[in-house]
Motif scaffolding. Structure first.
Motif, PDB file in Angstrom:
ATOM      1  N   HIS C 104      64.998  41.253  71.278  1.00  0.00           N
ATOM      2  CA  HIS C 104      66.460  41.140  71.279  1.00  0.00           C
ATOM      3  C   HIS C 104      67.158  42.491  71.440  1.00  0.00           C
ATOM      4  CE1 HIS C 104      70.313  39.304  70.168  1.00  0.00           C
ATOM      5  NE2 HIS C 104      70.524  40.377  69.438  1.00  0.00           N
ATOM      6  N   LEU C 105      66.714  43.467  70.642  1.00  0.00           N
ATOM      7  CA  LEU C 105      67.418  44.754  70.626  1.00  0.00           C
ATOM      8  C   LEU C 105      67.253  45.526  71.925  1.00  0.00           C
ATOM      9  CD1 LEU C 105      66.652  46.021  67.045  1.00  0.00           C
ATOM     10  CD2 LEU C 105      68.885  45.500  67.996  1.00  0.00           C
ATOM     11  N   LEU C 107      67.111  44.150  74.941  1.00  0.00           N
ATOM     12  CA  LEU C 107      67.732  43.480  76.088  1.00  0.00           C
ATOM     13  C   LEU C 107      69.226  43.773  76.039  1.00  0.00           C
ATOM     14  CD1 LEU C 107      65.845  40.084  75.947  1.00  0.00           C
ATOM     15  CD2 LEU C 107      65.270  42.148  77.203  1.00  0.00           C
ATOM     16  N   ARG C 108      69.789  43.965  77.209  1.00  0.00           N
ATOM     17  CA  ARG C 108      71.164  44.447  77.261  1.00  0.00           C
ATOM     18  C   ARG C 108      72.144  43.406  77.818  1.00  0.00           C
ATOM     19  NH1 ARG C 108      71.530  46.738  73.966  1.00  0.00           N
ATOM     20  NH2 ARG C 108      70.183  48.416  73.309  1.00  0.00           N
ATOM     21  N   SER C 109      71.647  42.255  78.248  1.00  0.00           N
ATOM     22  CA  SER C 109      72.541  41.276  78.884  1.00  0.00           C
ATOM     23  C   SER C 109      73.720  40.958  77.983  1.00  0.00           C
ATOM     24  CB  SER C 109      71.799  39.971  79.160  1.00  0.00           C
ATOM     25  OG  SER C 109      70.697  40.214  79.957  1.00  0.00           O
ATOM     26  N   GLY C 110      74.912  40.987  78.551  1.00  0.00           N
ATOM     27  CA  GLY C 110      76.108  40.674  77.775  1.00  0.00           C
ATOM     28  C   GLY C 110      76.561  39.252  78.009  1.00  0.00           C
ATOM     29  N   PHE C 111      77.552  38.853  77.240  1.00  0.00           N
ATOM     30  CA  PHE C 111      78.049  37.482  77.280  1.00  0.00           C
ATOM     31  C   PHE C 111      78.499  37.079  78.691  1.00  0.00           C
ATOM     32  CE2 PHE C 111      81.238  34.200  76.361  1.00  0.00           C
ATOM     33  CZ  PHE C 111      80.494  33.370  75.548  1.00  0.00           C
ATOM     34  N   ILE C 114      75.722  36.811  81.242  1.00  0.00           N
ATOM     35  CA  ILE C 114      74.914  35.605  81.059  1.00  0.00           C
ATOM     36  C   ILE C 114      75.639  34.395  81.640  1.00  0.00           C
ATOM     37  CG2 ILE C 114      74.069  33.998  79.312  1.00  0.00           C
ATOM     38  CD1 ILE C 114      73.487  36.578  77.611  1.00  0.00           C
ATOM     39  N   ILE C 115      76.943  34.306  81.380  1.00  0.00           N
ATOM     40  CA  ILE C 115      77.694  33.150  81.867  1.00  0.00           C
ATOM     41  C   ILE C 115      77.674  33.103  83.394  1.00  0.00           C
ATOM     42  CG2 ILE C 115      80.039  32.260  82.104  1.00  0.00           C
ATOM     43  CD1 ILE C 115      80.466  32.916  79.227  1.00  0.00           C
ATOM     44  N   PHE C 116      77.789  34.272  84.033  1.00  0.00           N
ATOM     45  CA  PHE C 116      77.775  34.275  85.494  1.00  0.00           C
ATOM     46  C   PHE C 116      76.363  34.413  86.046  1.00  0.00           C
ATOM     47  CE2 PHE C 116      82.158  35.503  84.521  1.00  0.00           C
ATOM     48  CZ  PHE C 116      82.806  34.499  85.219  1.00  0.00           C
ATOM     49  N   ASN C 117      75.392  34.465  85.150  1.00  0.00           N
ATOM     50  CA  ASN C 117      73.983  34.545  85.543  1.00  0.00           C
ATOM     51  C   ASN C 117      73.764  35.599  86.628  1.00  0.00           C
ATOM     52  OD1 ASN C 117      71.333  33.827  85.333  1.00  0.00           O
ATOM     53  ND2 ASN C 117      71.476  32.143  86.809  1.00  0.00           N
ATOM     54  N   GLU C 125      65.549  39.139  82.356  1.00  0.00           N
ATOM     55  CA  GLU C 125      64.791  38.039  81.761  1.00  0.00           C
ATOM     56  C   GLU C 125      63.354  38.019  82.287  1.00  0.00           C
ATOM     57  OE1 GLU C 125      65.421  35.144  79.536  1.00  0.00           O
ATOM     58  OE2 GLU C 125      66.637  36.822  78.849  1.00  0.00           O
TER      59      GLU C 125
END
Lengths: 312, 424, 255
Positions: C104-105, C107-111, C114-117, C125
């Protein structure tokens, strides 16, 4: 002012008895018995039906009102107590190993089911699901010309105190009370000490629900009008009382109930004055919820409870 | 060995597969031909479920879904307005169930006051889309109601209002243990409802129990979109968006952090997961979906009052999530459809049927026995039965099992290929 | 280089002093064991280091940073990973997902991403999963990636918990009774794994252990705790011949 105090005390004692049911079940199962408010409601209906029956038979005029009330309370206690045991057997026992939220969801289901079940039964039977309990105690004790105490409030308080004393003696002195305390400490160890855990849990439900039923009857005798949804708000408030006093703690539930009753009664009376008319007595329910939330956030162990610590 | 096993599996599944194909292909046209038939309606719904469960390539499924939802349903809806209305209501609850599923299913936070966010969105639009806002905003600044063109902006406002309410409610309470959280959210839900009921004084903001009406319908370039078919497509687009967002979140590091919190908070912390932040994110995401749907609901109903946002609504949505399967997006959709079809269709039909029997004198059934009045009993039974017999729901969450398996296989192939080259 | 330095750390529970003025140091790259009778305060000390408890007195410095008051998530971010005495996996998640949670720590993907993949999110990923599968292979859980954690046999659950901690890329790994309940074969495998962690991954390891064969065979240094107080510390040989330790373990007359 004394009137507000008495109202608050009467309400508080009703909360306290219902709160006992929440607290006892939480003590042994760590479960918020959401359906307890409906056990209370069933008790209110049972008690009212008994009083209505006595009334229809013409006994109510001849019997001393105390006897009639005790009669109604006993039947309500038996019915509610049995219901409580049944609920545990059907909806909670199969879920004892499940994650903690699952029995809570099941309990909410039971609560909703019972509301409509009572509505259905009363609807079929009486063609109406709002009932008005006959008034038992009409006289008042006059102390000064401006201050008089209605006897029915005093009866509620007396009955509540009596039940609490008996419960306290039972839990602290009897063998079964000791078993109950043991189970609430540690189920596995209690069962190693040859305590029948299932039976203790059933007994807890029987007593807790029985008290709820008695409280229901007292409530009906005091406030007259009842309906299948009467338990919801009262249940939340009684639960608030249990949390306020420290959930799992029996004296805490009593203290919490009385405190909450007083707070609510004074709050409703003075909220309008304090906010210059912007918030009236309609907000008294908000008041109870606000207390619940505040206690849970700032002192989740309540006034008399022990903080829970998770073992790492 | 493998070559022997695979064909038998195929032959075994061949007959149901043909049946499924037949059902999927015929259900739509049949529904078009018999738009008034409840049986055709159910078959149509079932065919959608079958389509979802069938093992055919995803693009084919999408084509099927587009035909069913994009062509067949609207064309039947123009024939039979009642089904259109049913399906729009179903759609609103599908979105709510998917939203609540983020909170309850993904993150394991039992929220019993979810409807409060729905109310926040609905009132956000209703206050400004009726003349209500004139009570506290001087006419010199703006006149109310705002035109329906603003609806689209208010979808965003609903989203933001929902999210903000979620954070405001969540911030103090999300430190609480699960069962306490449930009760506190219940309390917040009730507080919001009581406040809405009483906020007609000292300044009349919500118009109290009398409610708000008439709420402006949406409009596009000045053209009113108040026909059911318009709402149908609005709701459908929002649902698609919400489902995509929910699925992506679930498959991401955020979704995994939620799952970890749900499984074991303590261990999740030792993974460096910030509990409060992640829980707030779940709360706010779920709440913002409800906020958006609240705006749509207000516009569609043209009238709202606090009684639409009772505790029972929250439990109804919870029942949908539990029935479908906690943590499963498809489950939430199916749960919502099943509960609403039961409520709006089966119980109603049954009531009418019993009513007819009484009227014809076959049976005397008291009006108190009207099945349509016993929603609570049904929600209650659903909750109890699912907890005891099938806690994972109709469609259990499957956590991208298939996708992960494929990836593991790829990875291994890559590795083994590499090892072949390097003899060491 | 000193990786961790605890100075005069004290923790009280009501009237009970669980850990009393313990001074403790650990050198980078070492394996240190903490031993002592049950209830001596070893796990409490672990909880203090990993942020589950805050010391009432004293200070803890890790890798040049003061972590005395750090919460568990903070100390994880600083590079302290741990396992639990009673295994605490995410039982309903797949084995590989347990590892991914541990990453978890990193990985840098933000909200919004992620929504726009976004491509960035998808690539991250992919990389994360590859890395997770590598870790599983490394601890010997290859082939079990898609099983649910709760369905693993006991020994594998212990391994998975360590693998999950490895995913944090820790500098210090706290292992609370890693071989508890294992048969000699499993215990031996665990010993080898712990040595590999130090030698191949340069992870410093602090472990609580009751099995003296494991302790003596693994440790560079040993610290003995009794009644919340540090009784002795030193190399395995020093500890073996320490009079106080023998007294604490075997009683006065054994000396």
């Amino acid at each position: 002012m004394p009137q507000i105090l008495l109202d608050g005390l009467t309400l508080g004692f009703v909360y306290a008895i219902v709160a006992l049911g929440y607290t006892m079940v939480y003590g042994v199962l760590k479960l918020i018995n959401f359906a307890h408010s409906e056990v209370f409601m069933v008790g209110a209906f049972a008690g009212t039906e008994v009083l209505l029956f006595l009334h229809a038979m013409g006994y109510l005029a001849t019997l001393p009102p105390a006897v009639a009330l005790i009669c109604a309370m006993l039947i309500a206690m038996i019915l509610s107590g049995t219901l409580g045991v049944f609920i545990e057997r059907i909806a909670y026992r199969p879920l004892r190993q499940a994650p903690r939220l699952v029995p809570l969801i099941s309990a909410i289901g039971v609560s909703f089911f019972l509301q409509d079940a009572v509505r259905l039964i009363e609807g079929l039977w009486k063609n109406a699901f709002y009932l008005t309990a006959p008034t038992l105690f009409t006289n008042k004790i006059t102390i000064t010309p401006t201050l008089s105490l209605p006897v029915k409030s005093l009866v509620v308080i007396m009955a509540a105190v009596t039940m609490m004393v008996f419960l306290h003696l039972f839990v602290s002195r009897s063998k079964w009370g000791k078993a109950m305390r043991a189970v609430s400490q540690d189920q596995a160890t209690a069962s190693l000490m040859s305590i029948n855990v299932n039976r203790v849990i059933s007994l807890t439900f029987l007593i807790g629900a029985g008290l709820g039923g008695a409280a229901g009857t007292l409530f009906a005798a005091q406030y007259s009008l009842i309906h299948p949804y009467v338990g919801f708000l009262l249940g939340i408030k009684a639960f608030t009382a249990a949390v306020l006093g420290g959930i799992g703690n029996i004296p805490g539930a009593m203290l919490g109930g009385i405190l909450l009753g007083l707070l609510e009664s004074f709050g409703a009376a003075f909220l309008g004055v304090a906010t210059n008319g912007a918030m009236g007595a309609e907000y008294k329910d908000v008041f109870a919820f606000a207390i619940l939330i505040a206690v849970l956030i700032f002192k989740p162990s309540g006034l008399l409870g022990e903080p829970e610590r998770e073992k790492i | 060995m493998r070559k022997v096993v695979i064909p038998t599996q195929l032959t075994e599944s061949k007959i149901p597969f043909f049946l499924a194909c037949t059902l999927v292909i015929t259900a739509g046209p049949v529904f078009v031909v018999f738009p008034q038939s409840p049986a055709a309606f159910f078959t149509f719904l079932v065919s959608l479920l079958v389509l979802y469960k069938m093992s055919i390539p995803v693009p084919l499924k999408l084509v099927g879904a587009v035909i069913s939802l994009g062509i067949i349903m609207p064309s039947v809806g123009s024939e039979n307005g009642y089904y259109m209305d049913v399906i729009i209501q179903v759609g609103i609850y599908v979105a709510l169930a998917v939203g609540l599923n983020i909170v309850v299913g993904f993150a394991g936070l039992l929220d019993l006051g979810y409807v409060a966010f729905y109310a926040a969105g609905a009132y956000a639009y209703a206050i400004f889309a009726t003349s209500q806002a004139s009570n506290f905003i001087p006419a010199a600044w703006a006149t109310f109601p705002v035109s329906g063109n603003w609806f689209w902006l208010f979808l965003l406002v609903g989203l933001v209002v929902g999210a903000i309410t979620g954070v405001l409610l969540g911030f103090p309470v999300l430190r609480l243990r699960g069962d306490y959280l449930a009760i506190v959210t219940l309390g917040f839900g009730e507080i919001i409802r009581i406040v809405l009921n009483n906020l007609d004084k000292p300044i009349n903001i919500t118009n109290g129990p009398k409610g708000l009406t008439p709420i402006q319908p949406p409009a596009l370039f000045g053209m009113d979109l108040s026909e059911p078919i318009h709402y149908y497509f609005i709701v459908l687009s929002i649902i698609i968006l919400i489902i995509v967002v929910a699925k992506r979140l679930n498959a991401s590091r955020i979704g995994r952090a939620w799952a970890a919190i749900r499984e074991d908070e303590l261990a999740a912390r030792s993974m460096g997961i910030n509990l409060l932040k992640m829980k707030l994110l779940a709360f706010a995401s779920g709440a913002s979906f409800a906020g958006v749907m609240g705006v749509v609901f207000a516009a569609k109903q043209t009238f709202i009052d606090p009684s639409s946002f009772s505790f029972m609504e929250s439990i109804g949505i919870l029942a949908m999530v539990i029935l479908g399967g906690m943590g499963s997006v498809a489950g939430a959709v199916i749960g919502a459809v099943a509960v609403l079809v039961l409520q709006l269709q089966i119980l109603k039909e049954l009531s009418e049927y019993l009513g007819q029997l009484s009227a014809a004198g076959v049976l005397s059934i008291p009006s108190q026995l009207d099945p349509a009045k016993y929603e609570r009993m049904i929600f209650g039974l659903i909750l109890i039965a699912m907890c005891i017999f099938r806690p994972q729901g109709i469609i259990p969450a499957k956590r991208q099992l298939v996708r992960l398996r494929e990836r593991v296989r790829d990875w291994r192939a890559k590795r083994e290929g590499g090892e072949d080259v390097d003899p060491a | 280089m000193t990786l961790l330095k605890a100075t005069k750390v004290t923790k009280r529970f009501g009237g009970l002093i669980a850990v009393q003025e313990v001074d403790f140091e650990i050198e980078a790259g070492q394996i240190v064991s903490m031993i002592g009778p049950n209830g001596a305060g070893k796990t409490t000390f672990f909880n203090l280091l990993s942020g589950y408890y805050t010391p009432d007195e004293g200070s803890i410095v890790f890798d040049g940073r003061d972590v005395t008051k750090a919460l568990p998530e903070k100390s994880a971010a600083c590079g302290i990973a741990r396992t639990f005495q009673n295994i605490r996996l995410f039982p309903g998640l797949m084995v590989a997902e347990n590892i991914l949670v541990g990453m978890h720590l990193h990985l840098r993907s933000g909200f919004t991403g992620i929504i726009f993949n976004t491509r960035h999110v998808r690539q991250e990923e992919e990389r994360a999963l590859d890395e997770a599968l590598d870790i599983l292979e490394y601890v010997g859980l290859g082939g079990k990636e898609t099983e649910l954690a709760r369905n693993l046999p006991y020994g594998d659950q212990r391994r998975l918990e360590i693998a999950r901690a490895l995913a944090l890329k820790p500098k210090l790994l706290l292992l609370d009774e890693p071989t508890a309940g294992m048969n000699p074969k499993e215990s031996d495998d665990m010993k080898k794994l712990i040595l590999r962690l130090r030698d191949e991954r340069q992870i410093t390891i602090l472990l609580i252990e009751h099995d003296m064969k494991v302790v003596m065979g693994l440790s560079d240094r040993i610290t003995v705790i009794n009644y919340g107080v540090k009784l002795a510390e030193g190399t395995p040989d020093e500890i073996r011949s320490n009079v106080d330790v023998i007294k604490a373990y075997l009683g006065e007359e054994a000396v």
